[in-house]
Design a protein around this motif. Structure first.
Motif, mmCIF file in Angstrom:
data_model
loop_
_atom_site.group_PDB
_atom_site.id
_atom_site.type_symbol
_atom_site.label_atom_id
_atom_site.label_comp_id
_atom_site.label_asym_id
_atom_site.label_seq_id
_atom_site.Cartn_x
_atom_site.Cartn_y
_atom_site.Cartn_z
ATOM 1 N N SER A 1 0.825 -1.207 0.000
ATOM 2 C CA SER A 1 0.000 0.000 0.000
ATOM 3 C C SER A 1 0.859 1.257 0.000
ATOM 4 C CB SER A 1 -0.927 0.004 1.220
ATOM 5 O OG SER A 1 -1.848 -1.054 1.139
ATOM 6 N N LEU A 2 1.918 1.252 0.801
ATOM 7 C CA LEU A 2 2.799 2.419 0.853
ATOM 8 C C LEU A 2 3.484 2.645 -0.487
ATOM 9 C CD1 LEU A 2 4.439 2.020 4.394
ATOM 10 C CD2 LEU A 2 2.737 3.711 3.669
ATOM 11 N N ALA A 3 3.801 1.560 -1.181
ATOM 12 C CA ALA A 3 4.427 1.698 -2.496
ATOM 13 C C ALA A 3 3.482 2.394 -3.470
ATOM 14 C CB ALA A 3 4.829 0.331 -3.022
ATOM 15 N N VAL A 4 2.214 1.993 -3.441
ATOM 16 C CA VAL A 4 1.231 2.634 -4.324
ATOM 17 C C VAL A 4 1.023 4.091 -3.926
ATOM 18 C CG1 VAL A 4 -1.185 2.611 -5.063
ATOM 19 C CG2 VAL A 4 0.065 0.457 -4.862
ATOM 20 N N LEU A 5 0.932 4.322 -2.620
ATOM 21 C CA LEU A 5 0.684 5.682 -2.141
ATOM 22 C C LEU A 5 1.877 6.614 -2.371
ATOM 23 C CD1 LEU A 5 -1.180 4.894 1.208
ATOM 24 C CD2 LEU A 5 -2.170 5.779 -0.904
ATOM 25 N N SER A 6 3.078 6.046 -2.516
ATOM 26 C CA SER A 6 4.241 6.896 -2.747
ATOM 27 C C SER A 6 4.180 7.593 -4.109
ATOM 28 C CB SER A 6 5.534 6.075 -2.636
ATOM 29 O OG SER A 6 5.605 5.094 -3.664
ATOM 30 N N LEU A 7 3.282 7.115 -4.975
ATOM 31 C CA LEU A 7 3.072 7.808 -6.249
ATOM 32 C C LEU A 7 2.572 9.234 -6.008
ATOM 33 C CD1 LEU A 7 2.979 7.826 -9.336
ATOM 34 C CD2 LEU A 7 0.740 6.692 -9.216
ATOM 35 N N LYS A 8 1.919 9.433 -4.843
ATOM 36 C CA LYS A 8 1.470 10.789 -4.494
ATOM 37 C C LYS A 8 2.627 11.784 -4.549
ATOM 38 C CE LYS A 8 -2.262 9.800 -1.179
ATOM 39 N NZ LYS A 8 -2.691 10.040 0.222
ATOM 40 N N GLN A 9 3.732 11.398 -3.918
ATOM 41 C CA GLN A 9 4.864 12.319 -3.846
ATOM 42 C C GLN A 9 5.378 12.661 -5.232
ATOM 43 O OE1 GLN A 9 7.922 11.212 -1.038
ATOM 44 N NE2 GLN A 9 9.434 12.598 -1.949
ATOM 45 N N ALA A 10 5.479 11.644 -6.094
ATOM 46 C CA ALA A 10 5.965 11.893 -7.452
ATOM 47 C C ALA A 10 5.037 12.852 -8.195
ATOM 48 C CB ALA A 10 6.087 10.574 -8.209
ATOM 49 N N LEU A 11 3.728 12.675 -8.022
ATOM 50 C CA LEU A 11 2.770 13.559 -8.690
ATOM 51 C C LEU A 11 2.802 14.966 -8.099
ATOM 52 C CD1 LEU A 11 -0.285 11.137 -9.017
ATOM 53 C CD2 LEU A 11 1.158 11.974 -10.868
ATOM 54 N N LEU A 12 2.874 15.045 -6.774
ATOM 55 C CA LEU A 12 2.883 16.360 -6.130
ATOM 56 C C LEU A 12 4.130 17.159 -6.492
ATOM 57 C CD1 LEU A 12 1.495 15.402 -2.597
ATOM 58 C CD2 LEU A 12 0.384 16.870 -4.299
ATOM 59 N N GLU A 13 5.257 16.466 -6.584
ATOM 60 C CA GLU A 13 6.488 17.157 -6.983
ATOM 61 C C GLU A 13 6.350 17.726 -8.392
ATOM 62 O OE1 GLU A 13 9.571 14.302 -6.512
ATOM 63 O OE2 GLU A 13 9.650 14.473 -4.330
ATOM 64 N N SER A 14 5.731 16.927 -9.279
ATOM 65 C CA SER A 14 5.540 17.400 -10.648
ATOM 66 C C SER A 14 4.577 18.577 -10.689
ATOM 67 C CB SER A 14 5.004 16.254 -11.522
ATOM 68 O OG SER A 14 4.860 16.663 -12.854
ATOM 69 N N VAL A 15 3.503 18.511 -9.913
ATOM 70 C CA VAL A 15 2.541 19.623 -9.851
ATOM 71 C C VAL A 15 3.224 20.875 -9.325
ATOM 72 C CG1 VAL A 15 0.486 20.474 -8.655
ATOM 73 C CG2 VAL A 15 0.488 18.185 -9.651
ATOM 74 N N GLN A 16 4.052 20.695 -8.303
ATOM 75 C CA GLN A 16 4.723 21.856 -7.698
ATOM 76 C C GLN A 16 5.670 22.521 -8.689
ATOM 77 O OE1 GLN A 16 7.118 20.972 -4.233
ATOM 78 N NE2 GLN A 16 6.578 22.934 -3.307
ATOM 79 N N ARG A 17 6.322 21.746 -9.531
ATOM 80 C CA ARG A 17 7.228 22.321 -10.517
ATOM 81 C C ARG A 17 6.471 23.145 -11.565
ATOM 82 N NH1 ARG A 17 9.618 17.153 -10.337
ATOM 83 N NH2 ARG A 17 8.559 16.574 -12.289
ATOM 84 N N ARG A 18 5.250 22.745 -11.846
ATOM 85 C CA ARG A 18 4.489 23.383 -12.917
ATOM 86 C C ARG A 18 3.525 24.448 -12.407
ATOM 87 N NH1 ARG A 18 4.255 20.290 -17.616
ATOM 88 N NH2 ARG A 18 2.182 21.118 -18.053
ATOM 89 N N THR A 19 3.316 24.524 -11.096
ATOM 90 C CA THR A 19 2.321 25.442 -10.544
ATOM 91 C C THR A 19 2.989 26.451 -9.627
ATOM 92 O OG1 THR A 19 0.684 23.669 -10.616
ATOM 93 C CG2 THR A 19 0.138 25.593 -9.292
ATOM 94 N N ARG A 20 2.742 27.672 -9.896
ATOM 95 C CA ARG A 20 3.301 28.729 -9.052
ATOM 96 C C ARG A 20 2.239 29.316 -8.121
ATOM 97 N NH1 ARG A 20 7.006 26.489 -10.151
ATOM 98 N NH2 ARG A 20 8.835 27.047 -11.407
ATOM 99 N N ALA A 21 1.015 29.265 -8.513
ATOM 100 C CA ALA A 21 -0.039 29.870 -7.699
ATOM 101 C C ALA A 21 -0.515 28.879 -6.645
ATOM 102 C CB ALA A 21 -1.208 30.283 -8.593
ATOM 103 N N GLY A 22 -0.548 29.339 -5.394
ATOM 104 C CA GLY A 22 -1.002 28.475 -4.311
ATOM 105 C C GLY A 22 -2.447 28.064 -4.461
ATOM 106 N N ASP A 23 -3.238 28.897 -5.096
ATOM 107 C CA ASP A 23 -4.648 28.579 -5.279
ATOM 108 C C ASP A 23 -4.850 27.359 -6.175
ATOM 109 O OD1 ASP A 23 -5.273 30.723 -3.718
ATOM 110 O OD2 ASP A 23 -5.719 32.075 -5.393
ATOM 111 N N ASP A 24 -3.904 27.113 -7.076
ATOM 112 C CA ASP A 24 -3.990 25.932 -7.940
ATOM 113 C C ASP A 24 -3.355 24.705 -7.290
ATOM 114 O OD1 ASP A 24 -5.234 27.418 -9.893
ATOM 115 O OD2 ASP A 24 -3.357 27.972 -10.881
ATOM 116 N N LEU A 25 -2.349 24.929 -6.470
ATOM 117 C CA LEU A 25 -1.606 23.814 -5.883
ATOM 118 C C LEU A 25 -2.461 23.035 -4.886
ATOM 119 C CD1 LEU A 25 1.050 22.308 -5.645
ATOM 120 C CD2 LEU A 25 1.794 23.966 -3.922
ATOM 121 N N PHE A 26 -3.209 23.750 -4.057
ATOM 122 C CA PHE A 26 -3.982 23.050 -3.024
ATOM 123 C C PHE A 26 -5.050 22.136 -3.618
ATOM 124 C CE2 PHE A 26 -7.631 22.854 -0.133
ATOM 125 C CZ PHE A 26 -7.021 22.212 0.947
#
Length: 278
Positions: free
Chosen positions: A85-110
């Motif tokens: 389960s933790l292995a599957v859930l660790s995909l969250k971090q990979a996705l969030l890192e990618s979102v953070q690189r592409r998003t500058r506005a906090g309103d979109d990040l949350f």
């Protein structure tokens, strides 16, 4: 983001999994890469359908199958359900890192982070559920195999079979004993079946009932049944419990039971030559 950075997200997810000590080398990096590519592709396909985010994992066939296959594969490798389960859930971090690189506005990040959590929490729950079901199926299959191995039917003499029992005799095991013994009686045209209980630690009312059922089934096949291995403590227990085994032929040892079985077969088939008794 998934379309443009699918390879980067897959590679990052593999690295995050390799950093988890719980995997402990059970899954190779190449296998992790294949799983990551398949899951990211299924995720993208599921999101393209426009389903509610909570239903992408459960309703999209490709996504559901991919998560289930990952869980089942790891269940067979002996990886724990928590680690899976933790292995599957660790995909969250990979996705969030990618979102953070592409998003500058906090309103979109949350809201993006909330969407990712809702999506992959469902995937984590499915992986845990599938893993547990898979392990239970493996355990059931192994238990059945152990039952069959632990209740062998041995040919001791011409038309004489024996079942040496070791351990507790319960309903499930009795059924396996009965099925194997009846099948062997038919195959070998046996006239006598010996059930040896030397290795059965205790005989209570339930065990006696199981033995009676087996004996009755053997008799319906046209064969006699002998129970051997009645040790003094077991004989005393049977007497104290008032269990009636008077209708069953019993002997103290397997050797005595075999001697009795030879007499029964010789009486039934007197014309066989001695060499036929091997």
């Amino acid at each position: 983001m998934l379309r443009e950075e699918a390879d980067e997200i897959s590679d990052r997810w593999v690295q995050l999994q390799l950093a988890q000590p719980s995997l402990d080398g059970e899954v190779s990096e190449a296998e992790l890469g294949e799983e990551a590519d398949a899951l990211v592709s299924a995720l993208l396909s599921g999101l393209d359908l426009g389903l509610p985010v909570e239903r992408v994992v459960t309703s999209h066939e490709e996504m559901h199958r991919t998560v289930s296959e990952i869980s089942m594969r790891r269940a067979r490798r002996g990886v724990s359900p928590t680690a899976t389960s933790l292995a599957v859930l660790s995909l969250k971090q990979a996705l969030l890192e990618s979102v953070q690189r592409r998003t500058r506005a906090g309103d979109d990040l949350f809201p993006s982070a909330v969407l990712i959590n809702r999506l992959l929490d469902s995937a984590g729950a499915l992986s845990f559920e599938t893993f547990v079901e898979g392990r239970e199926e493996i355990i059931r299959r192994q238990s059945q195999q152990l039952l069959e191995v632990s209740t062998p039917v041995v040919r001791l003499w011409r038309q004489v079979l024996a079942v040496p029992l070791i351990g507790t005799l319960d309903t499930a095991r009795t059924q396996v004993v009965m099925e194997n013994l009846l099948q062997a009686i038919q195959e070998h045209e046996a006239l006598v079946a010996i059930i040896d209980i030397t290795g059965v630690p205790t005989v209570d009312t339930a065990v006696a009932q199981h033995l009676m059922h087996t004996v009755n089934a053997v008799r319906l096949m046209g064969a006699d049944c002998v129970i051997s291995g009645i040790r003094p403590p077991i004989a005393q227990t049977i007497a104290q419990l008032g269990i009636d085994l008077s209708t069953i032929l019993t002997r103290a040892t397997l050797a005595d039971a075999l001697g009795e079985a030879v007499k029964l077969t010789d009486a039934a088939v007197p014309d066989h030559a001695p060499l036929d008794k091997r």
